[in-house]
Write a protein that holds these residues in place. Sequence first.
Motif, mmCIF file in Angstrom:
data_model
loop_
_atom_site.group_PDB
_atom_site.id
_atom_site.type_symbol
_atom_site.label_atom_id
_atom_site.label_comp_id
_atom_site.label_asym_id
_atom_site.label_seq_id
_atom_site.Cartn_x
_atom_site.Cartn_y
_atom_site.Cartn_z
ATOM 1 N N LYS A 233 79.270 -18.105 37.039
ATOM 2 C CA LYS A 233 80.768 -18.514 36.955
ATOM 3 C C LYS A 233 80.852 -19.953 37.764
ATOM 4 C CE LYS A 233 82.183 -13.742 38.165
ATOM 5 N NZ LYS A 233 82.570 -12.885 39.007
ATOM 6 N N ILE A 234 79.985 -20.348 38.506
ATOM 7 C CA ILE A 234 80.074 -21.770 38.834
ATOM 8 C C ILE A 234 79.611 -22.745 37.788
ATOM 9 C CG2 ILE A 234 79.238 -23.464 40.776
ATOM 10 C CD1 ILE A 234 78.621 -20.977 42.649
ATOM 11 N N LEU B 198 73.411 -10.254 41.483
ATOM 12 C CA LEU B 198 74.642 -10.563 41.701
ATOM 13 C C LEU B 198 74.661 -12.147 41.955
ATOM 14 C CD1 LEU B 198 75.431 -7.921 44.322
ATOM 15 C CD2 LEU B 198 76.450 -8.065 41.725
ATOM 16 N N LEU B 199 73.502 -12.693 42.679
ATOM 17 C CA LEU B 199 73.457 -14.063 42.685
ATOM 18 C C LEU B 199 73.622 -14.842 41.533
ATOM 19 C CD1 LEU B 199 73.255 -16.469 45.121
ATOM 20 C CD2 LEU B 199 70.829 -16.202 44.624
ATOM 21 N N ARG C 170 71.495 -21.059 50.262
ATOM 22 C CA ARG C 170 71.624 -20.390 49.079
ATOM 23 C C ARG C 170 73.128 -21.203 48.656
ATOM 24 N NH1 ARG C 170 70.994 -13.984 49.002
ATOM 25 N NH2 ARG C 170 68.934 -14.082 49.714
ATOM 26 N N ASP D 24 74.894 -13.994 38.438
ATOM 27 C CA ASP D 24 76.276 -13.550 38.263
ATOM 28 C C ASP D 24 77.059 -14.663 38.770
ATOM 29 O OD1 ASP D 24 75.651 -11.758 36.384
ATOM 30 O OD2 ASP D 24 76.355 -10.095 37.842
ATOM 31 N N GLU D 25 77.067 -14.926 40.136
ATOM 32 C CA GLU D 25 77.766 -15.920 40.897
ATOM 33 C C GLU D 25 77.440 -17.419 40.162
ATOM 34 O OE1 GLU D 25 78.359 -17.645 45.379
ATOM 35 O OE2 GLU D 25 77.249 -15.745 45.363
ATOM 36 N N PHE D 26 76.357 -17.516 40.156
ATOM 37 C CA PHE D 26 75.776 -18.917 39.766
ATOM 38 C C PHE D 26 76.670 -19.280 38.423
ATOM 39 C CE2 PHE D 26 72.215 -21.977 38.577
ATOM 40 C CZ PHE D 26 72.945 -22.921 39.069
ATOM 41 N N LYS E 221 68.482 -13.811 34.335
ATOM 42 C CA LYS E 221 69.200 -12.835 35.183
ATOM 43 C C LYS E 221 68.553 -11.705 35.294
ATOM 44 C CE LYS E 221 73.196 -10.045 35.052
ATOM 45 N NZ LYS E 221 74.729 -9.777 34.252
#
Length: 142
Positions: free
Chosen positions: A83-84, A76-77, A36, A79-81, A63
């Motif tokens: 941001k990155i 959530l993954l 991940r 959303d995190e991606f 999404k």
Amino acid sequence: MRVIGLDLGTKTLGIAITDSLKIIATGLENFEYPNRDLNICVNKVKQIFEKYSNDIDTIVLGKPKRSNDKPSEMTLLSDEFKKILEQNFKNVKIVQWNEAYSTINTTEMLKYQAGLKASKIKKIKDKMSAVYILQDYLDNGF
């Protein structure tokens, strides 16, 4: 300018891209990444930007949404991606697009319409899901 579509899974990243007129989405790759590690995915996206001479102005990231609107682990993954991606592609529009049923619909199409066997579907379903997500985005006027 082009748009790329991404279908993020727990082990793979499906990647698609449009033509320069933003009419048709085409699958590029099923990219496998370990543990991940989303930074490896970002590096892959950077390679695609370089390959297309930075002629990309939008990233469409699938999404997943549940019918009860509660976030799943994959939501959530995603959303995190996002941001990155925003940290690494500051001058690129990044859109999360509802990918509900994209993998299921893609798998059904590949199995029943294209007549592919499960082993072949497994190898291409993520990039074809990215095509599905990206084409849906395009077809909705974006």
